[in-house]
Design a protein around this motif. Structure first.
Motif, PDB file in Angstrom:
ATOM      1  N   LEU A   1     -41.314  18.408 -12.271  1.00 27.22           N
ATOM      2  CA  LEU A   1     -40.351  19.364 -12.794  1.00 27.22           C
ATOM      3  C   LEU A   1     -41.041  20.527 -13.492  1.00 27.22           C
ATOM      4  N   LEU A   2     -42.100  20.263 -14.265  1.00 29.87           N
ATOM      5  CA  LEU A   2     -42.799  21.325 -14.983  1.00 29.87           C
ATOM      6  C   LEU A   2     -43.430  22.330 -14.018  1.00 29.87           C
ATOM      7  N   ILE A   3     -43.929  21.822 -12.905  1.00 31.42           N
ATOM      8  CA  ILE A   3     -44.482  22.731 -11.887  1.00 31.42           C
ATOM      9  C   ILE A   3     -43.378  23.626 -11.339  1.00 31.42           C
ATOM     10  N   LEU A   4     -42.214  23.006 -11.011  1.00 31.37           N
ATOM     11  CA  LEU A   4     -41.092  23.783 -10.500  1.00 31.37           C
ATOM     12  C   LEU A   4     -40.598  24.777 -11.546  1.00 31.37           C
ATOM     13  N   LEU A   5     -40.633  24.331 -12.807  1.00 32.39           N
ATOM     14  CA  LEU A   5     -40.202  25.197 -13.899  1.00 32.39           C
ATOM     15  C   LEU A   5     -41.037  26.476 -13.938  1.00 32.39           C
ATOM     16  N   GLY A   6     -42.349  26.318 -13.789  1.00 35.96           N
ATOM     17  CA  GLY A   6     -43.210  27.497 -13.793  1.00 35.96           C
ATOM     18  C   GLY A   6     -42.908  28.430 -12.639  1.00 35.96           C
ATOM     19  N   LEU A   7     -42.649  27.854 -11.449  1.00 40.63           N
ATOM     20  CA  LEU A   7     -42.307  28.675 -10.294  1.00 40.63           C
ATOM     21  C   LEU A   7     -41.007  29.428 -10.523  1.00 40.63           C
ATOM     22  N   VAL A   8     -40.009  28.704 -11.068  1.00 37.18           N
ATOM     23  CA  VAL A   8     -38.718  29.342 -11.317  1.00 37.18           C
ATOM     24  C   VAL A   8     -38.860  30.468 -12.330  1.00 37.18           C
ATOM     25  N   PHE A   9     -39.617  30.188 -13.391  1.00 38.15           N
ATOM     26  CA  PHE A   9     -39.753  31.144 -14.495  1.00 38.15           C
ATOM     27  C   PHE A   9     -40.355  32.464 -14.034  1.00 38.15           C
ATOM     28  N   PHE A  10     -41.368  32.383 -13.166  1.00 39.67           N
ATOM     29  CA  PHE A  10     -42.077  33.598 -12.772  1.00 39.67           C
ATOM     30  C   PHE A  10     -41.482  34.270 -11.531  1.00 39.67           C
ATOM     31  N   SER A  11     -40.548  33.598 -10.848  1.00 41.23           N
ATOM     32  CA  SER A  11     -40.031  34.171  -9.613  1.00 41.23           C
ATOM     33  C   SER A  11     -38.626  34.743  -9.742  1.00 41.23           C
ATOM     34  N   LEU A  12     -37.865  34.311 -10.772  1.00 40.25           N
ATOM     35  CA  LEU A  12     -36.485  34.764 -10.872  1.00 40.25           C
ATOM     36  C   LEU A  12     -36.385  35.979 -11.786  1.00 40.25           C
ATOM     37  N   PRO A  13     -35.539  36.938 -11.420  1.00 44.96           N
ATOM     38  CA  PRO A  13     -35.352  38.116 -12.277  1.00 44.96           C
ATOM     39  C   PRO A  13     -34.533  37.748 -13.503  1.00 44.96           C
ATOM     40  N   LEU A  14     -35.055  38.067 -14.690  1.00 46.22           N
ATOM     41  CA  LEU A  14     -34.363  37.770 -15.937  1.00 46.22           C
ATOM     42  C   LEU A  14     -34.005  39.069 -16.626  1.00 46.22           C
ATOM     43  N   SER A  15     -32.936  39.025 -17.401  1.00 45.58           N
ATOM     44  CA  SER A  15     -32.529  40.209 -18.143  1.00 45.58           C
ATOM     45  C   SER A  15     -32.113  39.812 -19.535  1.00 45.58           C
ATOM     46  N   ALA A  16     -32.731  40.443 -20.519  1.00 43.41           N
ATOM     47  CA  ALA A  16     -32.380  40.141 -21.909  1.00 43.41           C
ATOM     48  C   ALA A  16     -31.025  40.732 -22.271  1.00 43.41           C
ATOM     49  N   GLN A  17     -30.456  41.612 -21.392  1.00 42.53           N
ATOM     50  CA  GLN A  17     -29.195  42.271 -21.720  1.00 42.53           C
ATOM     51  C   GLN A  17     -27.980  41.562 -21.155  1.00 42.53           C
ATOM     52  N   ASN A  18     -28.149  40.422 -20.502  1.00 40.96           N
ATOM     53  CA  ASN A  18     -26.992  39.687 -20.008  1.00 40.96           C
ATOM     54  C   ASN A  18     -26.092  39.307 -21.170  1.00 40.96           C
ATOM     55  N   LYS A  19     -24.795  39.357 -20.931  1.00 39.90           N
ATOM     56  CA  LYS A  19     -23.837  39.121 -22.000  1.00 39.90           C
ATOM     57  C   LYS A  19     -23.002  37.874 -21.735  1.00 39.90           C
ATOM     58  N   GLY A  20     -22.519  37.314 -22.840  1.00 41.13           N
ATOM     59  CA  GLY A  20     -21.589  36.196 -22.777  1.00 41.13           C
ATOM     60  C   GLY A  20     -20.248  36.609 -23.363  1.00 41.13           C
ATOM     61  N   VAL A  21     -19.250  35.745 -23.171  1.00 38.72           N
ATOM     62  CA  VAL A  21     -17.887  36.056 -23.588  1.00 38.72           C
ATOM     63  C   VAL A  21     -17.350  34.916 -24.442  1.00 38.72           C
ATOM     64  N   ILE A  22     -16.666  35.270 -25.524  1.00 39.94           N
ATOM     65  CA  ILE A  22     -15.921  34.299 -26.319  1.00 39.94           C
ATOM     66  C   ILE A  22     -14.437  34.572 -26.130  1.00 39.94           C
TER      67      ILE A  22
END
Length: 826
Positions: free
Chosen positions: A18-39
């Motif tokens: 899982l940790l190996i897959l985690l590293g692959l996911v972390f570096f391959s997926l586009p992330l955005s600090a501006q994503n928003k949530g809703v209450i």
């Protein structure tokens, strides 16, 4: 390699992958600090349940400040960057309330509702306290009350999303898990038995909250309720509101949220033992739903590591909410479970596996609770009408020497069904500083039980010779009767609103037991007071009498076609509790309480002469025997709690409980019960690291629980034929196990995408590999090649076991159990 070690090794390998897959996911997926949530939420008056318009809702410590106000229906919506927040609701004339550690993700909208109480304090210096206190207590229950939010349940280290297991970290709460290695969810409240607790889901009683439930007790190894439905959980361990019947130790109330009213959403969860799918959304105008299905996969893991047990379960849960008009709402809830606990021959036999195969019954069980509730707002109050039905079907089978299907070798057969059809009406009205609640309930009970059991019970002649080594109990019950009751509770404030007072009265009756229609017999008054000593100090106290009807397995027990337990009376308990509450800062709470409980009319086994208060921590059922209602008991002790809600990314709780639990048998002498744990310690620490990481630690300690040694002679005879040892009840609870302690660790990492969230978690149980005790197990030594039982003379095992070599197994374990899982929100 042992089974537990194999299981741990399997998880370690999986985690590495899982940790190996985690590293692959972390570096391959586009992330955005501006994503928003809703209450999404609603704000109502706590007393009248009417929506409040124009309430200010703010996310604390945001810059610029993020907030909104409630609309004409009391509803609000807030969008904010993903992360954890403390959310404050304030309104003129009402106590400001803050909800802590509200997690926003981009995958699912977060549901958050407020019930604001009118500010009953007139002095400015007292009003300051209202902003700081953790809003838990009520006038009816001013002490002995705790509350858990859905986030506290989700992120609890070692909890595995299991509400029943998370509750065990609260003050005053012990469990058989704390005594025998953490396997079961039997909830022990302040020294009371597991069946002294009652459970309510959105105001509807739900008798079964665990898979593989012990009939007559309610405990089991895995909870049924899905945490995705839960808004909050309230545990009351005394000062019970008069609306609740049948509670001697606690009332556990689960409040479910409504489904998303704006769009379809859901989550998929994979954890250490199960997979679960939850979906929700609008279902027409003014209607929403939330539904889930969950499936275990432990049976496949146990087969892979060669354990002989095959636990297999499904569960289902749903809630549909409909707003008929502005004053009338309708809710439907449903919870169901299907359980199958079977066995398989292991590839490699050991003493431990042999014991499991010979000593436990197979279990085939299903249960459900369904109900509908109608709420109608009236002038300065509201009423509710609830109709519900719950059913438990329990089937147990056990055969001598595992000769399954051979009726001549059968030792246990139970085919039982409990059905309750209920109607409940409650009326709530408010008159200035005073409130009145009253109600009536009725239910039609059906209980069937086809029961067969062979027991070791030696009958001797005048010379001490055994003339009958065992007895057979068999009967077939079809029982139906009515239960009914009523309550009233008056609450208010005096002395310039510094003194809160609540007085309640309840009575319960039934149409079956000899004294069941006596209105006075179960009259149960209760009184609670709460006094503001100073700006940050509250003094609370309560006294009350509570009753519980005997369990159905006891009422339905027959001998020669006669209900021999019909003369049993309601179990009773008198509670005396007093405590101090100190509220120094916002979100910080200290409490100390002392409690004393006197039990009376407690059932005692006529066969064994011991209190049924000692039973309920094993699989199967309890109460299938003749009992007398003349047992006494007592439980007393003290509790200390420190609680810090989320402040500057840190939250923590610490509690210590000292409790003594003693019950009498036929001899009338009070001795420690099976739940006499004495010292209980729990501590939880959480750290929010940035917006997407979280670290959690949980520590639990329980001093050694009492246990009863085996009768060597009777056990040797009994194990040879019936496969279980026989306890020596002349030494009931004379010995104690070693202390239980465990440190659990949980790490969560979330990735928020535009309309989805991926939450990966690692949960490590018993991080330091502490040796945790378990009850001893009785078995016979096996031959070196595991082909059969070793004997003293080299001959086959005799029927009476006289040539066997007895072995007492120490089932203590020191297993470090790492598990992982993930949640996908969409």
């Amino acid at each position: 390699m042992s089974s537990t070690k194999s299981f741990a090794e399997l998880n370690k390998k999986a985690i590495s992958t899982l940790l190996i897959l985690l590293g692959l996911v972390f570096f391959s997926l586009p992330l955005s600090a501006q994503n928003k949530g809703v209450i999404l939420g609603k704000i109502i008056d706590k007393n009248t349940q009417e929506p409040l318009i124009g309430v200010s809702i703010l996310l604390q410590n945001t810059n610029p400040l993020i907030g909104t106000t409630s609309d004409a229906n009391g509803r609000f919506k807030i969008e904010a960057p993903v992360g954890s927040y403390n959310v404050q609701a304030s309104y003129v004339g009402y106590i400001t309330e803050t909800k802590f550690n509200i997690v926003l993700t981009s995958g699912n909208a977060t549901t958050l509702n407020f019930e604001l109480a009118e500010d009953r304090f007139q002095l400015d210096e007292v009003k300051v306290v209202a902003d700081r206190r953790v809003s838990i207590a009520t006038l009816e229950t001013p002490l002995s009350i705790q509350r858990l939010t859905t986030e506290e349940i989700r992120s609890n280290p070692g909890g595995n999303f299991d509400i029943s297991r998370v509750i065990q970290a609260l003050p005053g709460v012990g469990s058989t898990a704390g005594s025998v290695g953490g396997f079961r969810n039997d909830i022990i409240i302040r020294g009371g038995a597991p069946n002294e607790n009652v459970y309510y889901l959105d105001g509807i009683e739900i008798p079964v909250i665990n898979h593989f439930s012990t009939q007559g007790s309610a405990g089991g190894p895995q909870g049924i309720l899905n945490v995705s439905f839960i808004e909050d959980v309230t545990l009351s361990t005394s000062a019970f509101d008069a609306r609740y019947d049948n509670a001697l130790a606690s009332v556990l109330s689960f409040k479910q949220r409504e489904g998303n009213t704006e769009r379809f959403q859901g989550n998929f969860r994979l954890s250490a033992s199960e997979v679960a799918l939850t979906t929700e959304g609008p279902a027409g105008e003014n209607t929403s739903y939330i539904a889930s299905v969950r499936r275990s996969y432990l049976q496949f893991l146990f087969e892979a590591i060669d354990l002989p047990i095959r636990p297999n379960y499904w569960d289902f849960q749903t809630k549909v909410s409909h707003q008929i008009d502005e004053n009338t709402s309708l809710n439907f809830i449903g919870v169901g479970a299907i359980d199958d606990f079977a066995f398989a021959e292991p590839r490699e036999t050991t003493l431990e596996k042999e014991y499991v195969l010979r000593s436990n019954p197979s279990i085939n069980q299903w249960s459900y609770t369904g109900g509908v509730s109608l709420k109608r707002l009236i002038d300065q109050g509201y009423w509710t009408l609830a109709l519900s039905r719950n059913e438990l079907d329990n089937r147990l089978d056990q055969f001598e020497d595992r000769q399954i299907g051979d009726e001549s070798r059968r030792t246990l057969k139970l085919e039982s069904r409990e059905t309750e059809n209920k109607v409940r009406f409650e009326y709530n009205k408010y008159f200035g500083k005073w409130s009145l609640s009253a109600g009536v309930m009725s239910q039609y009970v059906q209980f069937t039980n086809n029961f067969f059991n062979r027991l070791r019970q030696e009958i001797r002649d005048g010379n001490g010779n055994i003339i009958q080594p065992e007895v057979t109990l068999t009967y077939n019950t079809e029982l139906d009767f009515f239960r009914y009751g009523g309550f009233a509770q008056l609450s208010g404030t005096v002395l310039d609103n510094r003194l809160g007072v609540s007085f309640g009265l309840r009575t319960d009756m039934n149409s079956f037991t000899n004294e069941g229609n006596n209105l006075i017999e179960t009259l149960s008054p209760r009184l609670s007071i709460s006094y503001i000593l100073a700006e940050k100090w509250n003094l609370n106290a309560s006294v009350g009498r509570y009753y519980k009807i005997p369990i159905y397995t006891t009422l339905g027990y027959q001998e020669n076609g006669e209900y021999v337990n019909r003369s049993n009376t309601y179990l009773g308990s008198d509670h005396y509790v007093a405590g101090l509450e100190y509220l120094p800062f916002r979100g910080t709470r200290f409490t100390i309480e002392g409690f004393w409980k006197n039990y009376f009319n407690y059932p005692i086994s006529v066969r064994d002469g011991i209190s049924l208060a000692n039973f309920g921590g094993n699989f199967g059922s309890i109460g299938n025997e003749r009992v007398s209602s003349n047992g006494d008991g007592r439980a007393y002790g003290t509790e200390f709690l420190f609680q810090q809600k989320l402040i500057k990314d840190i939250f923590a709780t610490f509690s210590y409980t000292y409790v003594t639990s003693e019950f009498s048998g036929a001899d009338g002498i009070l001795i420690p019960s099976s739940w006499d744990s004495r010292h209980l310690i729990s501590a939880i620490f959480g750290w929010k690291i940035g917006k997407t990481w979280e670290l959690g630690l949980k520590y639990r300690y329980a001093s050694g629980a009492p246990y009863t040694p085996f009768d060597d002679v009777a056990s040797q005879r009994n194990y040879a034929s019936l496969g279980v040892g026989v306890l020596d009840y002349t030494q009931l609870n004379a010995l104690r196990l070693g202390g239980f302690q465990q440190l659990d660790l949980r790490i969560d990492k979330k990735w928020n995408f535009k309309k989805a969230t991926f939450d990966l978690f690692l949960d490590v149980t018993n991080v330091f590999g502490a040796v945790n005790p378990a009850y001893p197990q009785y078995t016979f030594q096996r031959t070196e090649d595991n082909s059969g039982f070793a004997t003293t003379d080299g001959q086959p095992l005799r029927a009476d076991g006289s040539n066997a070599i007895p072995v007492i197994l120490d089932n203590s374990s020191a297993t470090v159990l790492p598990t992982f899982g993930f949640v996908i929100e969409f």
